[in-house]
Design an enzyme around this catalytic site. Structure first.
Site, PDB file in Angstrom:
ATOM      1  N   ASP A 229       0.744  -1.223  -0.093  1.00  0.00           N
ATOM      2  CA  ASP A 229      -0.006   0.052   0.008  1.00  0.00           C
ATOM      3  C   ASP A 229       0.841   1.106  -0.256  1.00  0.00           C
ATOM      4  O   ASP A 229       1.908   1.071   0.412  1.00  0.00           O
ATOM      5  CB  ASP A 229      -0.894   0.196   1.098  1.00  0.00           C
ATOM      6  CG  ASP A 229      -2.244   1.096   0.781  1.00  0.00           C
ATOM      7  OD1 ASP A 229      -2.071   1.711   0.031  1.00  0.00           O
ATOM      8  OD2 ASP A 229      -3.274   0.898   1.722  1.00  0.00           O
TER       9      ASP A 229
HETATM   10  C1  BGC Z   1      -4.939   3.718  -0.093  1.00  0.00           C
HETATM   11  C2  BGC Z   1      -5.016   2.430  -1.060  1.00  0.00           C
HETATM   12  C3  BGC Z   1      -4.651   3.160  -2.614  1.00  0.00           C
HETATM   13  C4  BGC Z   1      -3.468   4.015  -2.404  1.00  0.00           C
HETATM   14  C5  BGC Z   1      -2.967   4.652  -3.719  1.00  0.00           C
HETATM   15  C6  BGC Z   1      -3.667   4.262  -0.051  1.00  0.00           C
HETATM   16  O1  BGC Z   1      -3.720   5.445   0.824  1.00  0.00           O
HETATM   17  O2  BGC Z   1      -5.085   2.642   1.149  1.00  0.00           O
HETATM   18  O3  BGC Z   1      -6.158   1.826  -1.043  1.00  0.00           O
HETATM   19  O4  BGC Z   1      -4.718   2.309  -3.404  1.00  0.00           O
HETATM   20  O5  BGC Z   1      -3.476   5.161  -1.266  1.00  0.00           O
HETATM   21  O6  BGC Z   1      -3.673   5.580  -4.000  1.00  0.00           O
END
Ligand code: BGC
Length: 805
Positions: A229
């Site tokens: 993530d």
């Molecule tokens: C979120 C993810 C997301 C990623 C990219 C993160 O803060 O938890 O779900 O895909 O950011 O934007």
């Protein structure tokens, strides 16, 4: 394809460089080696590709795309084919925009109704979540790009989301929090999967060998790439060793140096790096080819129509007293509520799509054949009491036969980065509802909210239409349901508790410390309410129709059930038939019943169809912590076929051969787990379930202290920074618009400073900050300065080398 030649042509630094992103949403290219970069973009309900300045919170505008209903909404359709169609359309749009990896769907389990991201997730039930998510993945990947199911795993809250430690016993982990992912991996073969921010039982998900190696790769046979993530990597070297492929977003050269050093010092081997590289190259080359081959245009009108269809088939009719709905043509209606004009149709955060076109309820109503006497805003969206708005609405309500009242949660109530404070609708909306109902009893509430609510106010309306968050075309779908053009067929994928105080995780959800104890174990959602006998407002699987269905002729064996469903009403409709498995005489504790199959069947008025709902390998199994494998308790099982978890229409008993495994809980006192009354499990019983003492949850001053916690440190600088952040957070909450930057930073651990600043901050500098917070004021600051200088010099040299490779 075999990438051995490419890999052997790379030096260690180049290999390590490829295992992290170069920009917020792209991987690193090495053109001299013939390796291109690919783009990853959110997200779960539409493509959010940022063309200009990229951030991962949806702050800067993205390229317009179709905003489909959120996963929480489409889950209410119980229709995997629909999920696959939505996935296919999103995959097409992604490829057309040059996106190789679409970051979704999200399939975390709705452990508590208060998780701020529940609107992005499918269900409280792993089987339903798994089936829907697998369908999305199949759809997205049809053209050869990659879906990226997330967040793996046990990521159930936003508070301290990048640093909280989910403490749960292995059985709960496997049966509740991993089963959906298992189904997705086995049934849909995603090319990537996103590891979660949080720790699971003391180890970050992204470097958790048990999750990534033992379970994901060995047990389930996942061969793709694990993507962190954004900012979710703690120790990149450990991640690489344990199965994490690509560190995102762009941690910068410090992270590359860390990986090189880890190989040089023997912390990990070069073979670990090569294994990950192989996964990455497969992803890069195959999805790049798919994107290059894909059309650069898509049919936006067709996708809008699909978004509307998805919303329509997902609407849940929760109340319809006196058959007020559907309304007859020409009926006079008064439209009230801010959401009628400015729809609330998606959630906030990384999933937010820059919609191509957004329909409003008012506009769609104009074409409905209903006779509108006018519109009144009715309430202040952010919850401020406003008597004038209310009075105006009440006046209007008197002029029509029926009131269409558009209520819902506003933007700050459901957002990535912050959990909900309660399960309430704003008081000013409830006051308005009561005032309107006092002058006109025919109130239809049209509700926009991505997660469940307390609904004592339902007495004030005759009909309740739950649109959830219906996407850019959701308003038209609501109108279709009002007029009967669409017979509602959605059923709740999440129980609606009567009160938050009735929910099973209430004592342990969103705690302030480092650990989050999943004491309620298997008893999530209806598994709890059914077993413990706690009444609910609306049970899991519930939803009304304008017609009625009869179930008959059940035949059952351990492979599944066959039955006849008849539409006994006067209009066509669709019914979601649910199959639950129960074992009332179980020796090994288990929920009263669990969903193990379902089917959606469309029937013309008077029509009957015979349907089969198969059972699979998950139907009777439980995870045995003694044998460390899936086992089956032998004996008789009930197969319960129902229209909801609380409306069982047909029952059969089948005998299943067991695996004769030893009772994993023999000799342990587990009265709460036996009865399902798990809201307050004592420490000793929870420790018995965990099989170890409770871990300590106190916040520590280390790389993983969050910025919001710096006030607990011993540095005045930290106190000031935390106070400023806290004040900014409160101010943004009061404004009613989520400031995602502040929300993110508040819950962000210090180490993420080094992981999300494209190399501007190194881990050495973070260690200096930690020293500062520990009270070594001068040495801390000097270390930060020294490390910063070192970082600049080393970064410049490395970039030069990589550029020339
Ligand atoms: C979120 C993810 C997301 C990623 C990219 C993160 O803060 O938890 O779900 O895909 O950011 O934007």
């Amino acid at each position: 394809m075999n990438y051995a030649d490419i890999i052997s042509s790379l030096n260690l630094e180049q290999k390590c460089a490829l295992l992290s992103g170069e920009t917020v949403f792209t991987t690193r290219a090495l053109p001299g080696k013939g390796i291109p970069a690919i783009t990853l973009s959110d997200g779960p309900n539409g493509v959010r590709k940022q063309a200009g300045a990229a951030d991962h919170l949806g702050l800067n505008p993205s390229v317009p795309a179709t905003c489909f209903p959120t996963s929480a909404t489409v889950a209410n359709s119980w229709d995997p084919a629909l999920g696959q169609a939505v996935g296919r359309a999103m995959g097409e749009e992604a490829a057309a925009q040059g996106v190789s990896v679409l970051l979704g769907p999200g399939l975390n389990i709705k452990r508590s109704p208060l998780c701020g991201r529940n609107f992005e997730y499918f269900s409280e039930d792993p089987y339903l979540a798994g089936k829907m998510a697998a369908a999305y993945v199949r759809g997205i990947q049809e053209n050869g790009i990659s879906a990226c199911p997330k967040h793996f795993a046990a990521n159930s809250q936003e508070l301290r989301r990048m640093a909280s430690d989910s403490i749960l016993d292995e059985r709960t982990l496997r049966e509740i929090y991993l089963t959906g992912f298992e189904m997705v991996v086995k049934e849909a073969k995603p090319k990537t999967i996103m590891s979660a921010y949080n720790l699971v039982n003391g180890t970050y998900a992204n470097e958790n060998a048990h999750l990534l190696q033992d379970i994901l790769r060995k047990d389930w046979g996942f061969e793709g790439a694990v993507v962190t993530d954004w900012g979710g990597s703690n120790d990149h070297a450990l991640g690489v060793k344990n199965g994490s492929t690509l560190e995102m977003p762009c941690p910068g050269d410090d992270s590359i140096r860390e990986l090189v050093k880890a190989v040089e010092t023997g912390k990990i081997t070069e073979a670990d790096v090569d294994a990950r590289l192989e996964e990455l190259l497969e992803l890069v080359f195959t999805t790049k080819a798919a994107v290059d081959a894909a059309p650069s245009k898509f049919d936006a009108a067709a996708h809008h129509a699909l978004a509307r269809q998805a919303a329509a088939q997902s609407i849940v009719l929760l109340k319809n007293q006196d058959s007020l709905l559907p309304l007859t043509k020409g009926e006079t209606v008064a439209v009230i509520g801010d959401f009628a004009k400015t729809p609330r149709y998606q959630g906030a955060g990384s999933s937010a799509v820059n919609s191509i076109q957004v329909d409003s309820f008012l506009d769609c109503l104009a074409e409905s054949g209903l006779n509108s006497v006018g519109y009144a805003q009715g309430f202040d969206r952010q919850g401020k009491a406003d008597q004038a708005l209310q009075d105006e609405a009440v006046l209007l309500a008197k002029n029509a036969k029926v009131v269409l009242l558009c209520m819902g949660l506003d933007e700050i109530k459901e957002s990535e980065g912050i959990d909900r404070a309660d399960m309430q609708l704003a008081q000013n909306q409830l006051d308005l509802l009561a005032a309107v109902a006092a002058v006109n009893p025919n109130v239809v509430v049209l509700l926009s909210a991505g997660s469940s609510l307390e609904s004592q106010w339902i007495k004030d309306c005759k009909a309740l239409v739950y649109g959830c968050l219906g996407g850019q075309a959701g308003a038209g779908a609501l109108v279709e349901v009002l007029t009967g053009a669409q017979n509602p067929s959605g059923k709740l994928a999440e129980t609606w508790a009567c009160r938050y105080a009735d929910t099973p995780a209430r004592e342990n959800f969103g705690g302030q410390g480092r650990t989050v104890e999943y004491r309620e174990s298997l008893y999530v959602g209806y598994r709890y309410y059914d077993t413990a006998g706690v009444p609910t407002a609306f049970p899991f699987g519930y939803g009304l129709s304008y017609t009625s269905f009869a179930y008959s002729d059940l035949q059952a064996d351990a492979q599944g059930v066959t039955l006849t469903v008849t539409n006994t009403g006067s209009c066509a409709g669709a019914e979601v038939v649910q199959l639950y498995v129960a074992k009332p005489d179980a020796k090994i504790f288990r929920p009263a019943k669990e969903l193990k199959g379902f089917a959606k069947v469309e029937l013309a008025a008077g029509e009957s169809k015979t349907i089969t709902i198969p059972l699979d390998d998950k139907a009777f199994r439980y995870w045995n912590v003694k044998t460390d494998r899936w086992e089956v308790e032998g004996g008789s099982y009930q197969l319960l076929v129902g229209a909801s978890s609380a409306d069982i229409r047909l029952t059969a008993v089948v005998t299943v051969e067991g695996t004769n495994a030893p009772d994993p809980y023999a000799g342990l006192a587990m009265p709460h787990y036996m009865t399902g009354e798990v809201a307050q499990v004592p420490d000793a019983e929870y420790e018995a379930l965990l099989g170890r003492p409770l871990p300590e949850g106190k916040v520590r001053i280390d790389r993983n202290m969050t910025l919001g916690e710096m006030g607990h440190g011993r540095s005045p600088l930290g106190w000031i920074a935390a106070a400023v952040l806290g004040a900014l957070l409160n101010r943004s909450i009061k404004k009613g618009k989520p400031d995602l930057n502040i929300l993110f930073q508040y819950n962000m651990p210090l180490r993420a400073l080094a992981k999300m600043t494209n190399g501007a901050i190194s881990m050495g500098m973070v260690d200096g900050i930690v020293m500062e917070l520990k009270g070594f004021w001068i040495i801390g600051i000097l270390r930060v300065i020294w490390e910063a200088l070192k970082n600049v010099v080393l970064n410049n040299r490395m970039e030069e080398r990589l550029k020339n490779s």
